[in-house]
Design an enzyme around this catalytic site. Sequence first.
Site, short mmCIF file in Angstrom:
data_model
loop_
_atom_site.label_atom_id
_atom_site.label_comp_id
_atom_site.label_asym_id
_atom_site.label_seq_id
_atom_site.Cartn_x
_atom_site.Cartn_y
_atom_site.Cartn_z
N LYS A 180 -36.02 -64.92 -20.43
CA LYS A 180 -35.70 -63.50 -20.23
C LYS A 180 -35.89 -62.83 -21.57
CE LYS A 180 -33.13 -60.39 -20.54
NZ LYS A 180 -33.45 -59.11 -21.23
N GLU A 255 -27.32 -68.27 -31.35
CA GLU A 255 -27.74 -67.89 -32.70
C GLU A 255 -27.50 -66.39 -32.80
OE1 GLU A 255 -29.09 -66.28 -35.34
OE2 GLU A 255 -31.17 -66.72 -34.84
N CYS A 289 -32.15 -62.15 -38.16
CA CYS A 289 -30.85 -62.83 -38.08
C CYS A 289 -30.49 -63.44 -39.42
CB CYS A 289 -30.87 -63.88 -36.98
SG CYS A 289 -32.37 -64.85 -36.95
N GLU A 386 -22.73 -57.09 -39.94
CA GLU A 386 -24.19 -57.17 -39.86
C GLU A 386 -24.75 -55.79 -39.52
OE1 GLU A 386 -26.08 -59.26 -36.50
OE2 GLU A 386 -27.26 -60.32 -38.01
P1 NAI Z 1 -28.32 -57.92 -27.45
O1 NAI Z 1 -27.51 -59.11 -27.83
O2 NAI Z 1 -27.74 -56.96 -26.47
O3 NAI Z 1 -29.75 -58.41 -26.85
C1 NAI Z 1 -30.31 -59.69 -26.99
C2 NAI Z 1 -30.77 -60.22 -25.65
O4 NAI Z 1 -29.63 -60.37 -24.80
C3 NAI Z 1 -31.73 -59.29 -24.89
O5 NAI Z 1 -32.69 -60.06 -24.19
C4 NAI Z 1 -30.81 -58.58 -23.91
O6 NAI Z 1 -31.49 -58.13 -22.75
C5 NAI Z 1 -29.85 -59.71 -23.56
N1 NAI Z 1 -28.58 -59.26 -23.01
C6 NAI Z 1 -27.92 -58.09 -23.25
N2 NAI Z 1 -26.78 -58.04 -22.53
C7 NAI Z 1 -26.71 -59.18 -21.82
C8 NAI Z 1 -25.76 -59.72 -20.90
N3 NAI Z 1 -24.66 -59.05 -20.55
N4 NAI Z 1 -26.00 -60.95 -20.38
C9 NAI Z 1 -27.10 -61.65 -20.73
N5 NAI Z 1 -28.04 -61.18 -21.57
C10 NAI Z 1 -27.85 -59.97 -22.13
O7 NAI Z 1 -28.73 -57.18 -28.78
P2 NAI Z 1 -29.19 -55.65 -28.95
O8 NAI Z 1 -28.32 -54.78 -28.11
O9 NAI Z 1 -30.63 -55.58 -28.72
O10 NAI Z 1 -28.89 -55.40 -30.51
C11 NAI Z 1 -27.58 -55.03 -30.94
C12 NAI Z 1 -27.21 -55.79 -32.21
O11 NAI Z 1 -27.24 -57.19 -31.95
C13 NAI Z 1 -28.14 -55.60 -33.39
O12 NAI Z 1 -27.84 -54.45 -34.11
C14 NAI Z 1 -27.88 -56.85 -34.18
O13 NAI Z 1 -26.73 -56.72 -34.96
C15 NAI Z 1 -27.61 -57.90 -33.12
N6 NAI Z 1 -28.82 -58.72 -32.84
C16 NAI Z 1 -28.96 -59.92 -33.46
C17 NAI Z 1 -30.10 -60.66 -33.29
C18 NAI Z 1 -30.31 -61.97 -33.97
O14 NAI Z 1 -31.44 -62.33 -34.26
N7 NAI Z 1 -29.28 -62.75 -34.21
C19 NAI Z 1 -31.21 -60.18 -32.45
C20 NAI Z 1 -30.94 -58.91 -31.79
C21 NAI Z 1 -29.79 -58.23 -32.00
#
Ligand code: NAI
Length: 484
Positions: A180, A255, A289, A386
Amino acid sequence: MDIRPLGIDPSQCLIGANWTAPHGARKLPLINPSDGTPLCDIAAGDAQDIDAAVAAARAAFEGAWGRATAVERGRVLARIGQLVLEHKEELARLEALDVGKPYTQAMADVVALARYMEFYAGAADKLHGETIPYLDGYTVYTLREPHGVTGHIIPWNYPMQIIGRSVGAALAVGNACVLKPAEEACLTALAFAELGRRAGLPAGALNVVPGLGAEAGAALSAHEDVDHLSFTGSVGVGKLIQTSAAQNIVPVTLELGGKSPQVVFDDADFDAALPFLVNAGIQNAGQTCSASSRILVQESRFDELLAAMSARYKALNAGPALDDLELGPLVSQRQKQIVEGFIAKGSDLELAASGQIAADAPAGGAYVAPRLYACADPDHMLAQDEVFGPVQVVIPFRDEDHAVAIANGTRYGLVASCWTRDGARQMRLARKLRAGQIFLNNYGAGGGVELPFGGTGLSGHGREKGFEALYGFSTLKTVAAYHG
Ligand code: NAI
Ligand code: MG
């Protein structure tokens, strides 16, 4: 812009053998963050599409893919790696347009994806069990087996690298995957799935269902027929994923980013350190990250290092991804708002330097000029949370104990580095710093696919990358045979 990754319609899902529209035929717009214009529509998959994808994965696991030998799995991965390299310009361009990543950085991700395929191709037939000396009359051995169906929920910041490290390792072991991708950026995930088909992955071994996190993502993480979950993204969603995994009692790799420090002692080689100190903060516009968002510097040389970093910051420019400057835009206007919210909270800090947004950068792009702050308070929000944007804080410390206390003084623990010429201190810091990866006199070590990666604390748990990932994507069975 008409975008068709490798000729496929981007508003479809790959479920089993075929690209198909999601059952509800719903779509989401994909935006080019460099100028704010629509790139194309992608599928908005939901629980029903996830159900179909999990069923296709199960069938593959019980069918052709489950029967494939380790050598055959390795060969398919090797062919995918080759195809990735053959299509590297197209993949890099797609990633640059979709994520807003400067083209050179996008190309580095393509090469990393190919390396993951090569590494896991070679590793597929080298994962084996042991024989265990036991009671007279017994032969005991262990089998390393795939979990079955693995769910992969990935973010938008490094789609290709994260697909490489999680899907690559999972396939090498023989799992069938449901991927996904993020709703903000999913074109290279679609392209990767198509390359998998062309390389000879049997139908259902890799399925891709784009869609909203709260719909497709939540459905995948809650699905009762998924045997393992791998998630990279925010702490908040990580908690939801772990809660879903708990309901189904399945293992999960999380992660979740970090607040990774680089600790610079007064005996460090500043010239060698400088490019690493800055690049680790601004690579991918800070949306990494393992970004290093905290630079800890020994007091006696604090002013000197801050001045040297400031000089570099002033030369940084943000512009359209295909202009290939130091920074592109952030992935979305929403991410820009998050980062600007943090910047507003840093208004009490000394802004040491900032870079520029290129004069001709389109007004609709999600640009943020990189910012460097001096920060005496290690508990300041900008030194604790972060940001996920191009913002670094430089924090002074007195001595080694003080440095370790500050470095370990957040709830994260993904990566840390130490710059010093003192070998004994390097060894002490490598043990004392709380992180899943420690770098001595470098940062990131070029990102090698061979190096196990993952965190502690809020950064998550489990390890991906390297051979270690194969243990996470497999389960161990013990066989005790009595033969007298
Ligand atoms: P997010 O954690 O919402 O998105 C990451 C993935 O999770 C996407 O594929 C999204 O569709 C999915 N997702 C979202 N809600 C979900 C749910 N309820 N159940 C299952 N999957 C779900 O991150 P977002 O909103 O894009 O970014 C927000 C913050 O998250 C960023 O500002 C950053 O701080 C952090 N982040 C950290 C990352 C890393 O590499 N560790 C990558 C992306 C975001
Ligand atoms: Mg979110």
